[in-house]
Design a protein around this motif. Sequence first.
Motif, PDB file in Angstrom:
ATOM      1  N   GLY A  25       0.816  -1.205   0.000  1.00 13.33           N
ATOM      2  CA  GLY A  25       0.000   0.000   0.000  1.00 13.33           C
ATOM      3  C   GLY A  25       0.843   1.246   0.000  1.00 13.33           C
ATOM      4  N   GLY A  26       2.154   1.093   0.137  1.00 15.48           N
ATOM      5  CA  GLY A  26       3.054   2.213  -0.013  1.00 15.48           C
ATOM      6  C   GLY A  26       3.287   3.001   1.261  1.00 15.48           C
ATOM      7  N   ILE A  27       4.259   3.857   1.180  1.00 17.47           N
ATOM      8  CA  ILE A  27       4.595   4.767   2.281  1.00 17.47           C
ATOM      9  C   ILE A  27       4.480   6.170   1.728  1.00 17.47           C
ATOM     10  N   VAL A  28       3.659   6.969   2.341  1.00 11.58           N
ATOM     11  CA  VAL A  28       3.484   8.333   1.868  1.00 11.58           C
ATOM     12  C   VAL A  28       4.072   9.299   2.883  1.00 11.58           C
ATOM     13  N   THR A  29       4.233  10.528   2.467  1.00 14.01           N
ATOM     14  CA  THR A  29       4.965  11.486   3.285  1.00 14.01           C
ATOM     15  C   THR A  29       4.254  11.834   4.578  1.00 14.01           C
ATOM     16  N   SER A  30       2.969  11.524   4.716  1.00 11.81           N
ATOM     17  CA  SER A  30       2.276  11.828   5.970  1.00 11.81           C
ATOM     18  C   SER A  30       2.422  10.718   7.001  1.00 11.81           C
ATOM     19  N   ASN A  31       3.111   9.640   6.605  1.00 14.41           N
ATOM     20  CA  ASN A  31       3.219   8.491   7.500  1.00 14.41           C
ATOM     21  C   ASN A  31       4.343   8.640   8.510  1.00 14.41           C
ATOM     22  N   THR A  32       4.174   7.919   9.607  1.00 19.95           N
ATOM     23  CA  THR A  32       5.242   7.625  10.540  1.00 19.95           C
ATOM     24  C   THR A  32       5.374   6.108  10.575  1.00 19.95           C
ATOM     25  N   ARG A  51       9.498   9.909  10.957  1.00 21.91           N
ATOM     26  CA  ARG A  51       8.301  10.635  10.534  1.00 21.91           C
ATOM     27  C   ARG A  51       8.606  11.247   9.186  1.00 21.91           C
ATOM     28  N   LEU A  52       7.908  10.788   8.170  1.00 24.38           N
ATOM     29  CA  LEU A  52       8.273  11.114   6.811  1.00 24.38           C
ATOM     30  C   LEU A  52       7.879  12.531   6.416  1.00 24.38           C
ATOM     31  N   THR A  53       7.033  13.185   7.184  1.00 29.28           N
ATOM     32  CA  THR A  53       6.677  14.559   6.857  1.00 29.28           C
ATOM     33  C   THR A  53       7.903  15.465   6.881  1.00 29.28           C
ATOM     34  N   ASP A  54       8.760  15.258   7.855  1.00 35.89           N
ATOM     35  CA  ASP A  54       9.947  16.104   7.968  1.00 35.89           C
ATOM     36  C   ASP A  54      11.223  15.288   8.113  1.00 35.89           C
ATOM     37  N   ARG A  55      11.091  13.955   7.929  1.00 31.00           N
ATOM     38  CA  ARG A  55      12.233  13.032   7.993  1.00 31.00           C
ATOM     39  C   ARG A  55      12.873  12.993   9.379  1.00 31.00           C
ATOM     40  N   SER A  56      12.159  13.400  10.384  1.00 28.40           N
ATOM     41  CA  SER A  56      12.680  13.315  11.746  1.00 28.40           C
ATOM     42  C   SER A  56      12.778  11.864  12.177  1.00 28.40           C
ATOM     43  N   THR A  57      13.814  11.551  12.919  1.00 26.76           N
ATOM     44  CA  THR A  57      13.958  10.215  13.473  1.00 26.76           C
ATOM     45  C   THR A  57      13.972  10.297  14.997  1.00 26.76           C
ATOM     46  N   ILE A 106       4.353   9.585  19.022  1.00 24.05           N
ATOM     47  CA  ILE A 106       5.166   8.674  18.224  1.00 24.05           C
ATOM     48  C   ILE A 106       5.631   7.462  19.015  1.00 24.05           C
ATOM     49  N   ARG A 107       5.845   7.597  20.308  1.00 24.95           N
ATOM     50  CA  ARG A 107       6.415   6.485  21.089  1.00 24.95           C
ATOM     51  C   ARG A 107       5.355   5.585  21.705  1.00 24.95           C
ATOM     52  N   THR A 108       4.088   5.826  21.399  1.00 27.70           N
ATOM     53  CA  THR A 108       2.984   5.088  22.021  1.00 27.70           C
ATOM     54  C   THR A 108       2.413   4.060  21.052  1.00 27.70           C
ATOM     55  N   PRO A 109       2.487   2.768  21.386  1.00 20.26           N
ATOM     56  CA  PRO A 109       1.994   1.734  20.464  1.00 20.26           C
ATOM     57  C   PRO A 109       0.524   1.914  20.069  1.00 20.26           C
ATOM     58  N   GLY A 110      -0.286   2.395  20.985  1.00 20.94           N
ATOM     59  CA  GLY A 110      -1.716   2.511  20.729  1.00 20.94           C
ATOM     60  C   GLY A 110      -2.080   3.476  19.625  1.00 20.94           C
ATOM     61  N   HIS A 111      -1.146   4.304  19.204  1.00 15.81           N
ATOM     62  CA  HIS A 111      -1.432   5.263  18.139  1.00 15.81           C
ATOM     63  C   HIS A 111      -1.134   4.697  16.749  1.00 15.81           C
ATOM     64  N   TYR A 112      -0.696   3.460  16.686  1.00 15.61           N
ATOM     65  CA  TYR A 112      -0.356   2.840  15.397  1.00 15.61           C
ATOM     66  C   TYR A 112      -1.431   1.808  15.033  1.00 15.61           C
ATOM     67  N   PRO A 113      -2.170   2.032  13.965  1.00 15.36           N
ATOM     68  CA  PRO A 113      -3.228   1.093  13.597  1.00 15.36           C
ATOM     69  C   PRO A 113      -2.747  -0.103  12.772  1.00 15.36           C
ATOM     70  N   TYR A 114      -1.570   0.009  12.186  1.00 17.91           N
ATOM     71  CA  TYR A 114      -1.084  -1.052  11.297  1.00 17.91           C
ATOM     72  C   TYR A 114       0.205  -1.650  11.854  1.00 17.91           C
ATOM     73  N   TRP A 115       0.220  -2.995  11.917  1.00 21.15           N
ATOM     74  CA  TRP A 115       1.344  -3.711  12.513  1.00 21.15           C
ATOM     75  C   TRP A 115       1.772  -4.886  11.653  1.00 21.15           C
ATOM     76  N   GLY A 116       3.063  -5.152  11.640  1.00 24.86           N
ATOM     77  CA  GLY A 116       3.574  -6.370  11.047  1.00 24.86           C
ATOM     78  C   GLY A 116       3.514  -7.500  12.062  1.00 24.86           C
ATOM     79  N   GLN A 117       3.925  -8.683  11.642  1.00 21.84           N
ATOM     80  CA  GLN A 117       3.766  -9.885  12.449  1.00 21.84           C
ATOM     81  C   GLN A 117       4.886 -10.101  13.465  1.00 21.84           C
ATOM     82  N   GLY A 118       5.959  -9.386  13.375  1.00 22.67           N
ATOM     83  CA  GLY A 118       7.042  -9.544  14.332  1.00 22.67           C
ATOM     84  C   GLY A 118       8.134 -10.469  13.848  1.00 22.67           C
ATOM     85  N   THR A 119       9.362 -10.160  14.247  1.00 23.86           N
ATOM     86  CA  THR A 119      10.505 -11.000  13.918  1.00 23.86           C
ATOM     87  C   THR A 119      11.383 -11.106  15.170  1.00 23.86           C
ATOM     88  N   GLN A 120      11.834 -12.315  15.457  1.00 20.61           N
ATOM     89  CA  GLN A 120      12.558 -12.572  16.705  1.00 20.61           C
ATOM     90  C   GLN A 120      14.029 -12.177  16.566  1.00 20.61           C
TER      91      GLN A 120
END
Length: 125
Positions: A25-32, A51-57, A106-120
């Motif tokens: 689905g792509g990564i757009v500039t409004s994404n984190t 954060r892709l809006t301003d490339r802050s890490t 940004i540091r709060t998991p609950g604000h992220y609606p989309y997640w990958g499956q995890g890697t150990q």
Amino acid sequence: VQLQASGGGSVQTGGSLRLSCAVSGGIVTSNTVAWFRQAPGLEREFVAAVRLTDRSTYYLDSVKGRFTMSRDNAKNQVYLQMNSLKPEDTAVYYCAKANRLITSSIRTPGHYPYWGQGTQVTVSS
């Protein structure tokens, strides 16, 4: 939107791994896009984000100078280069995506609606 995390493995202390997160689905500039980790018996913990809006890490203090996020827009992939790994880095690592996050969220998991499956990731001493 689907996220696919990969690249985990087992290394010794001081070793390196590079995690990849493929974003359908792509990564757009409004994404984190962020990485979180969860060790057994512990809560999910923020590791790093871009954060892709301003490339802050953003980084967890304990990984600053050792971990680096990067992205490849053409491949819709985000990476987490992990160097100088320590046993306390052992966890399942997850990538996550959100849209239009403010810095304080940004540091709060609950604000992220989309997640990958995890890697150990396992780091032995």
